[in-house]
Design a protein around this motif. Structure first.
Motif, PDB file in Angstrom:
ATOM      1  N   GLY A 256       4.506  -1.194   3.896  1.00 36.59           N
ATOM      2  CA  GLY A 256       3.359  -1.378   3.011  1.00 36.59           C
ATOM      3  C   GLY A 256       3.219  -0.228   2.027  1.00 36.59           C
ATOM      4  O   GLY A 256       2.919  -0.427   0.852  1.00 36.59           O
ATOM      5  N   MET A 260       4.402   0.112  -2.557  1.00 40.12           N
ATOM      6  CA  MET A 260       3.490   0.471  -3.654  1.00 40.12           C
ATOM      7  C   MET A 260       3.933   1.676  -4.469  1.00 40.12           C
ATOM      8  O   MET A 260       3.447   1.880  -5.582  1.00 40.12           O
ATOM      9  N   ILE A 266      -1.390  -1.320  -9.740  1.00 38.92           N
ATOM     10  CA  ILE A 266      -1.847  -1.474  -8.358  1.00 38.92           C
ATOM     11  C   ILE A 266      -3.314  -1.876  -8.426  1.00 38.92           C
ATOM     12  O   ILE A 266      -4.120  -1.163  -9.023  1.00 38.92           O
ATOM     13  N   GLU A 269      -7.945  -3.334  -4.670  1.00 42.54           N
ATOM     14  CA  GLU A 269      -7.930  -3.717  -3.260  1.00 42.54           C
ATOM     15  C   GLU A 269      -6.695  -3.153  -2.548  1.00 42.54           C
ATOM     16  O   GLU A 269      -6.788  -2.603  -1.450  1.00 42.54           O
ATOM     17  N   ASP A 270      -5.541  -3.305  -3.188  1.00 38.78           N
ATOM     18  CA  ASP A 270      -4.306  -2.761  -2.607  1.00 38.78           C
ATOM     19  C   ASP A 270      -4.406  -1.248  -2.442  1.00 38.78           C
ATOM     20  O   ASP A 270      -3.954  -0.682  -1.448  1.00 38.78           O
ATOM     21  N   SER A 273      -6.526  -0.409   0.500  1.00 41.11           N
ATOM     22  CA  SER A 273      -5.840  -0.619   1.785  1.00 41.11           C
ATOM     23  C   SER A 273      -4.777   0.460   1.993  1.00 41.11           C
ATOM     24  O   SER A 273      -4.530   0.885   3.122  1.00 41.11           O
TER      25      SER A 273
END
Lengths: 326, 326
Positions: A256, A260, A266, A269-270, A273
């Protein structure tokens, strides 16, 4: 006063005013556009941390002359010169909530105005007639350029380890802050032991400041920061919160995170997280702990100096390195 | 030997070999990419004019130490640093028949490698322990950055006059060549009069070299030159051949010239007809005459030094400034 920033600002109010005057007075470019470009980056609300360190270290070491404010500008000019070049290198559109100089005047002027500021810094340094000071200035410029290149070529490299990260931030940030401290001392003709102590203070302060910067890129308020948070991540800059999290993360978290790194877009929300993963894997806490350790080492380095208001402010600045919000 | 270039090369053969060794030995970057980028620009067949001047001036002034070759590299590093930044500023695709560094490694690396070379130059200079030398190096970097910016902001300005042109080339070219000469002398502990004479020699030599460069941009063979002829015209750089021709031209010739300034594409035929106009208006001859006058002044400045092989070579170099084909 419990707010450390307010306490420092009140202690150095007149110093900051003098530094501001000198920064304007010493610029001395022949061309208006050079003054404009340099002023754009110089007078955009910088903290003046580096010149302040020079002035405070000189004072703590008993300096009684009148070249401290002038000489202190060297470190703001060097800092501004690298910001001009780095914003261009990073393609950063904003600096302190304003368009970066390269976005206003173009790459060419940003490069050349940076060269001019570097040259101005040297010219002011030469006037001390102190070769040790010139040696430090030459070493700073050499280390900084290599630190920036090191960072650039390792962008997006998931295998960058903590040791290499430390080497990058030592070069690109700590040597300048260290130099600002040592030069202040040298102006007051420090002993070798005092010079070494100021060097240690500056080094650990610089490392702590950069670690705090790298933390803020994940945790700050974007408006306060004056640029988008998550900029390091988007640029693929491997900083300690990320490096440590990658090391500790399980396979799915690791995937994850890795996905990124270096993504130009980006969504909020991403990003949220991701910061949760960094938190869960201990990346944020570890970075904070390491920075705290460097703050403590910086303060310990000042032990050989007798108590004085200047020393107290230098200790407050070390604490502020980590408590600041921008 | 009647070929001035062959005569000089034979006189300085062993010096050039030593300079080449020092240029490699002193680079000392920690990162391979910095060495690669710096080497790309440093070892591409440069004339080594500037280090040679340092070595010859030191010798003419009686220097007997062993730091002359090392110190001479400062001026090639400074020169290479400005070439890295200027090629980027100009968007020049080629340098000496090879892709420019910014075209190979990108703008970021070109900027930072230039910064590194500048810093290396300062570090080598500091080791002389001579503050006067550091003062000259600081002044050189300051003047050069402003000269480049001055040239940049006046690009395409049809009203640029000869006086302003002279100020630009003094800053961007002559101060470095002048510094290379003076620093060589200072290494040999020149008197004030000798320092002044070397300064005059270097200044006039630098101006003559730049005027010859500006002429070659209209008259040279592109293959020999290692870049396209007419590059200055396409970039809108107002050099003396153009400035003088614009001043002397009648309305129709003036219009013909003005139309072509800053055109990114100029066909061979148009360029030939432009050089004919420059010739007819006396732009080429005037520039050559002015350069000759500076060559003469450079040689006259050496009058105070007794005859020696080093002095004879410095005189030959002044003649070569104008006779060269590249």
């Amino acid at each position: 006063m419990s707010d450390p920033k307010a306490k420092i600002l009140s202690a150095v109010k007149s110093d900051l005013a003098e530094i501001e005057i000198e920064l304007k007075r010493n610029l001395g470019a022949h061309l208006e556009i050079v003054n404009d470009t340099a002023s754009h980056i110089l007078f955009a609300g910088g903290k003046r941390l580096r010149p302040l360190l020079t002035v405070l270290c000189a004072r703590m070491c008993g300096y009684r002359g009148d070249y401290d404010y002038t000489l202190s500008t060297v470190f703001e000019y060097l800092h501004a010169a690298t910001l001009l070049h780095d914003d261009l290198v990073d393609g950063a559109p904003l600096r302190r909530n304003r368009p970066a100089a390269h976005a206003v005047w173009g790459n060419s002027i940003a490069v050349l105005a940076g060269d001019f500021l570097l040259a101005r810094a040297l010219s002011i340094g030469v006037k001390t007639g102190n070769l040790k000071i010139m040696e430090i200035l030459a070493q700073i410029t050499e280390e900084m350029s290599q630190g920036e290149i090191h960072q650039l070529i390792r962008k997006g490299d998931r295998d960058l380890c903590e040791v290499e990260y430390l080497e990058v931030i030592r070069r690109k940030t700590a040597v300048l802050i260290q130099g600002a401290c040592r030069v202040g001392g040298l102006l007051a003709r420090t002993t070798a032991a005092q010079d070494e102590a100021l060097g240690r203070y500056g080094h650990h302060l610089g490392v702590a400041f950069q670690m705090a910067d790298d933390l803020l890129d994940y945790t700050a308020d974007a408006d306060l920061l004056g640029k988008a948070v998550g900029a390091d991540l988007k640029e693929g800059k491997m900083t300690l919160p990320l490096i440590h999290a990658l090391q500790k993360a399980g396979p799915s978290d690791r995937e994850g995170i890795e996905e990124m790194i270096g993504q130009s877009e980006i969504c909020a929300e991403d990003f949220r997280s991701l910061t949760c993963i960094l938190k869960d894997c201990g990346g944020l806490e570890y970075t904070r702990n390491r920075a705290e350790c460097h703050v403590q080492k910086a303060k310990n380095a000042l032990d050989i100096f007798p108590s004085s208001p200047a020393k107290a402010t230098l200790e407050d600045i070390a604490d502020y390195a980590l408590s600041r919000k921008v």
